[in-house]
Write an enzyme that holds these catalytic residues in place. Structure first.
Site, PDB file in Angstrom:
ATOM      1  N   THR A 179       7.650  -4.215  -2.869  1.00 37.92           N
ATOM      2  CA  THR A 179       6.616  -4.597  -1.949  1.00 37.92           C
ATOM      3  C   THR A 179       5.276  -4.065  -2.095  1.00 37.92           C
ATOM      4  O   THR A 179       5.040  -3.080  -2.720  1.00 37.92           O
ATOM      5  CB  THR A 179       7.266  -4.080  -0.507  1.00 37.92           C
ATOM      6  OG1 THR A 179       8.372  -4.565  -0.199  1.00 37.92           O
ATOM      7  CG2 THR A 179       6.061  -4.396   0.612  1.00 37.92           C
ATOM      8  N   ARG A 215      18.345 -12.155   6.438  1.00 37.11           N
ATOM      9  CA  ARG A 215      17.945 -10.521   6.682  1.00 37.11           C
ATOM     10  C   ARG A 215      16.279 -10.529   6.530  1.00 37.11           C
ATOM     11  O   ARG A 215      15.615 -11.126   5.826  1.00 37.11           O
ATOM     12  CB  ARG A 215      18.650  -9.803   5.523  1.00 37.11           C
ATOM     13  CG  ARG A 215      18.233  -8.289   5.775  1.00 37.11           C
ATOM     14  CD  ARG A 215      17.009  -8.060   4.629  1.00 37.11           C
ATOM     15  NE  ARG A 215      16.787  -6.353   4.796  1.00 37.11           N
ATOM     16  CZ  ARG A 215      15.802  -5.968   4.338  1.00 37.11           C
ATOM     17  NH1 ARG A 215      15.039  -6.795   3.762  1.00 37.11           N
ATOM     18  NH2 ARG A 215      15.510  -4.871   4.474  1.00 37.11           N
ATOM     19  N   ASP A 240      11.554  -4.495   7.111  1.00 29.64           N
ATOM     20  CA  ASP A 240      10.625  -4.071   7.962  1.00 29.64           C
ATOM     21  C   ASP A 240       8.924  -4.466   7.608  1.00 29.64           C
ATOM     22  O   ASP A 240       8.178  -4.453   8.576  1.00 29.64           O
ATOM     23  CB  ASP A 240      10.414  -2.417   7.577  1.00 29.64           C
ATOM     24  CG  ASP A 240      10.005  -2.136   6.093  1.00 29.64           C
ATOM     25  OD1 ASP A 240      10.591  -2.914   5.368  1.00 29.64           O
ATOM     26  OD2 ASP A 240       9.236  -1.595   5.755  1.00 29.64           O
ATOM     27  N   THR A 293       6.795   0.950   2.168  1.00 27.65           N
ATOM     28  CA  THR A 293       7.678   0.357   1.436  1.00 27.65           C
ATOM     29  C   THR A 293       8.815   1.052   1.237  1.00 27.65           C
ATOM     30  O   THR A 293       8.935   2.312   1.300  1.00 27.65           O
ATOM     31  CB  THR A 293       6.982   0.124  -0.190  1.00 27.65           C
ATOM     32  OG1 THR A 293       7.924  -0.465  -0.967  1.00 27.65           O
ATOM     33  CG2 THR A 293       6.491   1.235  -0.738  1.00 27.65           C
ATOM     34  N   GLY A 301      14.052  -1.202   4.293  1.00 25.94           N
ATOM     35  CA  GLY A 301      13.487  -1.561   5.269  1.00 25.94           C
ATOM     36  C   GLY A 301      14.258  -1.388   6.546  1.00 25.94           C
ATOM     37  O   GLY A 301      13.571  -0.961   7.707  1.00 25.94           O
TER      38      GLY A 301
END
Ligand code: ASP
Length: 348
Positions: free
Chosen positions: A214, A242, A245, A265, A268
């Site tokens: 991320t 899905r 975060d 990162t 999540g």
């Protein structure tokens, strides 16, 4: 004699009381008029698995990205522009799990999540599960600025994107061979596990111990405004639409001019449960912790105890910059107001 001693201790008590009340808590100093930090994911990033060429490619891209934001801030630009433009560079690179380099879902598609938040007004925008947006961070910004909502998802988010003139791409744009191969490796490993115990395993250990790519950026501008943004393809082999975060305000992204801005990162689900980004801000605001103390508490104590892995980048209102992670490495970079740059990958 007794009266003399009593008055003496009373006088001493008064003096010591006075000293404590008279000494106000030193106000933290502004150490940077403006500052910017970025990440490109955390995880099992080990030097032994890296070639010098690969390492150089990551470092160069991180440096290129952070300089874009730095130049905007230096010229007196807004932190929101710095964050958006910096994240574009990372989203457009196949190296990171965001935009172009997004990981594959179980169904061999790409579903992208992103969020952005501004610390002066606690405004926020997020998108989840989009399949055709070239730069998800820009759509998150449009949601924040041009809609009544905080989060849009899937097809509806794409309809809104079209109305807003956001660049739409064919989903084939997100195909990269290395991400596709990662999915196949995970599936094979999962199949072996399924044969073994017959259960549906979403989180294969290979993912758990793997890399999170991320991207995120936090910036403080000369006006004292903090913006935080995060963009991701999620986790390899994710199913059932899905959502992690990254688009969740308070977990993957948070910004408050009274305290700090944070981008996360990692795995999540744990970041959502631990409310990582908001918790760091709250510890500063309500408990007077420094940014470093707050970040350490949430990552090394709360998140780690839950079993979560990953890290955060953050900048506080005084321009302090912090990286905190409980994994072997995190792609990261920082630039202070003087233009001093740090680009790092491994744990120190
Ligand atoms: N946090 C992201 C997610 O769980 C993954 C990552 O950081 O790479 O979707």
């Amino acid at each position: 004699m007794k009266t003399f001693l009593t008055s003496l201790s009373l006088a001493f008590l008064m003096v010591s009381c006075n000293t404590t009340t008279e000494k106000p808590k030193e106000a933290p100093k502004k150490i940077n008029e403006f500052a910017i930090v970025i990440h490109g994911g955390a995880g099992t990033i080990l030097k032994k698995n890296m070639t010098p060429e690969k390492e150089e490619a990551y470092k160069q891209k991180l440096e290129e990205a952070i300089k874009v934001g730095y130049n905007i801030l230096k010229e007196g630009g807004k932190s929101i522009d710095a964050v958006e433009q910096t994240i574009h560079v990372l989203e457009n690179s196949p190296l990171f799990n965001a935009g172009k380099g997004a990981v594959f879902t179980h169904e061999e598609t790409n579903e992208l999540d992103a969020s952005i938040m501004t610390g002066n007004d606690l405004n926020a925008g997020a998108i989840a599960g989009v399949t055709d947006i070239k730069n998800p961070i820009s759509l998150a910004r449009k949601v924040m600025e041009n809609s009544e909502h905080v989060m849009l998802s899937g097809k509806g988010a794409s309809v809104f994107a079209k109305e807003q003139g956001i660049e739409i791409v064919d989903s084939s744009y997100f195909y990269t061979e290395s991400r596709f191969k990662s999915l196949q490796r995970v599936k094979e490993k999962m199949k072996a596990e399924l044969d073994h115990d017959g259960k549906t395993a979403f989180y294969d250990p290979i993912i758990k111990d793997s890399k999170f790519g991320t991207v995120g950026c936090v910036a403080l501008d000369k006006s004292g405004n903090i913006t935080a943004g995060t963009s991701t393809g999620g986790m390899t082999n994710k199913r059932w639409n899905r959502i992690g975060d990254a688009p969740i305000i308070g977990s993957g992204t948070y910004a408050n001019n009274e305290s700090c801005g944070v981008s996360s990162t990692g795995w999540g689900e744990y970041f959502i449960r631990a409310q990582v980004a908001h918790d760091i801000s709250a510890l500063m605001q309500y408990k007077d912790l420094t940014l470093k103390e707050a970040a350490r508490e949430v990552i090394q104590n709360k998140l780690t105890k839950l079993g979560g892995t990953g890290g955060i980048i953050a900048v506080d209102k005084n321009g302090n910059m912090v990286f905190e992670f409980n994994t072997a490495g995190m792609y990261r970079a920082s630039m202070n107001a003087k233009g001093e740059t740090e680009v790092k990958i491994y744990k120190e």
